[in-house]
Design a protein around this motif. Sequence first.
Motif, short mmCIF file in Angstrom:
data_model
loop_
_atom_site.label_atom_id
_atom_site.label_comp_id
_atom_site.label_asym_id
_atom_site.label_seq_id
_atom_site.Cartn_x
_atom_site.Cartn_y
_atom_site.Cartn_z
N LEU A 125 11.86 12.20 -29.56
CA LEU A 125 11.85 12.93 -28.30
C LEU A 125 11.64 14.43 -28.53
N ASP A 126 12.32 14.96 -29.55
CA ASP A 126 12.24 16.40 -29.82
C ASP A 126 10.95 16.80 -30.53
N GLY A 127 10.37 15.87 -31.27
CA GLY A 127 9.20 16.21 -32.09
C GLY A 127 7.86 15.83 -31.51
N SER A 128 7.84 15.32 -30.28
CA SER A 128 6.58 14.92 -29.67
C SER A 128 6.61 15.23 -28.18
N LYS A 129 5.46 15.20 -27.57
CA LYS A 129 5.38 15.41 -26.13
C LYS A 129 4.21 14.61 -25.58
N SER A 130 4.21 14.49 -24.28
CA SER A 130 3.16 13.71 -23.62
C SER A 130 1.79 14.35 -23.82
N ALA A 131 0.76 13.52 -23.84
CA ALA A 131 -0.61 14.03 -23.95
C ALA A 131 -1.04 14.73 -22.66
N SER A 132 -0.29 14.46 -21.58
CA SER A 132 -0.62 15.10 -20.30
C SER A 132 -0.17 16.55 -20.30
N SER A 133 -0.93 17.39 -19.61
CA SER A 133 -0.64 18.81 -19.50
C SER A 133 -1.12 19.29 -18.13
N PRO A 134 -0.76 20.51 -17.73
CA PRO A 134 -1.29 21.01 -16.46
C PRO A 134 -2.82 20.99 -16.43
N GLU A 135 -3.44 21.21 -17.58
CA GLU A 135 -4.90 21.20 -17.65
C GLU A 135 -5.47 19.81 -17.41
N SER A 136 -4.85 18.80 -18.08
CA SER A 136 -5.36 17.44 -17.90
C SER A 136 -5.00 16.88 -16.52
N ALA A 137 -3.82 17.28 -16.01
CA ALA A 137 -3.38 16.77 -14.71
C ALA A 137 -4.26 17.28 -13.57
N THR A 138 -4.73 18.51 -13.69
CA THR A 138 -5.57 19.09 -12.63
C THR A 138 -7.05 18.93 -12.88
N GLY A 139 -7.40 18.61 -14.14
CA GLY A 139 -8.81 18.50 -14.48
C GLY A 139 -9.50 19.83 -14.64
N LEU A 140 -8.71 20.90 -14.82
CA LEU A 140 -9.27 22.26 -14.91
C LEU A 140 -9.19 22.82 -16.33
N GLY A 141 -8.92 21.94 -17.30
CA GLY A 141 -8.76 22.40 -18.67
C GLY A 141 -9.97 23.09 -19.24
N GLU A 142 -11.18 22.75 -18.77
CA GLU A 142 -12.40 23.37 -19.30
C GLU A 142 -12.51 24.86 -18.96
N GLU A 179 1.21 29.06 -6.72
CA GLU A 179 2.19 28.98 -5.64
C GLU A 179 2.72 27.55 -5.57
N ALA A 180 3.98 27.39 -5.20
CA ALA A 180 4.58 26.06 -5.07
C ALA A 180 3.84 25.25 -4.02
N PRO A 181 3.69 23.94 -4.22
CA PRO A 181 2.93 23.12 -3.27
C PRO A 181 3.60 22.98 -1.91
N HIS A 182 4.91 23.24 -1.84
CA HIS A 182 5.61 23.17 -0.56
C HIS A 182 6.88 23.99 -0.65
N THR A 183 7.49 24.24 0.47
CA THR A 183 8.65 25.15 0.51
C THR A 183 9.98 24.44 0.34
N GLU A 184 10.02 23.12 0.49
CA GLU A 184 11.26 22.36 0.36
C GLU A 184 11.07 21.22 -0.63
N ASP A 185 12.19 20.78 -1.21
CA ASP A 185 12.13 19.66 -2.14
C ASP A 185 11.72 18.39 -1.41
N ASN A 213 5.72 16.08 -12.58
CA ASN A 213 6.28 17.44 -12.56
C ASN A 213 5.24 18.49 -12.95
N LEU A 214 4.14 18.08 -13.56
CA LEU A 214 3.08 19.02 -13.91
C LEU A 214 2.47 19.66 -12.64
N TYR A 215 2.55 18.96 -11.53
CA TYR A 215 2.02 19.49 -10.28
C TYR A 215 3.02 20.43 -9.60
N TYR A 216 4.24 20.49 -10.15
CA TYR A 216 5.29 21.30 -9.52
C TYR A 216 5.76 22.41 -10.44
#
Length: 316
Positions: free
Chosen positions: A200-217, A225-231, A308-311
Amino acid sequence: MHPAKSVIFFTTSSGAGYGLLFALIFGNIFSILPTYSYFLLSGYAFSFVLIGSGLLSSTFHLGHPERAWRALSQWRSSWLSREGVLALITFIPAGIYASYLIFFSEEYFISVEIIGIIAIICCVSTVYCTAMIYASLKTVHAWSNWRVPLGYLLLSLTTGCVFLSALMLIWGYQADFISALAIVLLLISGIWKKSYWQFLDGSKSASSPESATGLGEFGAVRQFEAPHTEDNYLVKEMGFVVARRHSVRLRQLVYFSAFFAPILLLVLSLLLEGIGAAFAAGFAVISMGIGILVERWLFFAEAKHTVNLYYGATEA
């Protein structure tokens, strides 16, 4: 992930119950355990209570507990449904086998051992399905790996053997073999838990904000900005965060309470006799129970969902 109390109790209680049921049936088939009717009655009754209370508590996590039965119909595609179906099926061979040993053991019944083996397979399969509810979620890096089902099966059998050791000593029987087996399983479980946390401490998911949004290039992606004002539901259920310093302390508590202290207490039970040995084994059960509850809380609290990458999260 939000560590719901009902699910924590469910996985801990039912896991211990299936582990105890497995140990009882296995021990009876190979003539390792006493055949005294009241001892068997208390052992099997206790395992059924642990399983039943765990399964009942799991329904409290549902939005409509009264509709829990509908989940059983999706067994072709859902590990949750498979776990529910197998949990109910397990009561049949286990109940028949336990009833035979307790009430009809003097009568010849050639198929009873076959029924016991079927019950053992059902116990293992049910715990495996419980683990796969989480291990099948590829969106949670901490769960989507082979260590999770292995750990569920290992901790189930370990807690079951610790319970059985205490039960035998309380009834005044020698439990040297079961206690020694429980000590070995505790050592293996402790090593597994250390390996899991190192992973758990030595690895992480292959997903990232770049891969989640498709804007990594276009380079690094950060939240403007937060996607909404309330949880919302996703943030509440999948955005739970545990502070690193708290996580370290709780891990230390798990090592001590779930593994180290029970090993010492079971060794003490081997050295003592009578009521002293029973008390030592009983405290081992209490200590491990507390440790496994904390371990299961951390299992959920330390898991990160890729949503959580979207938040605003930087990694999953």
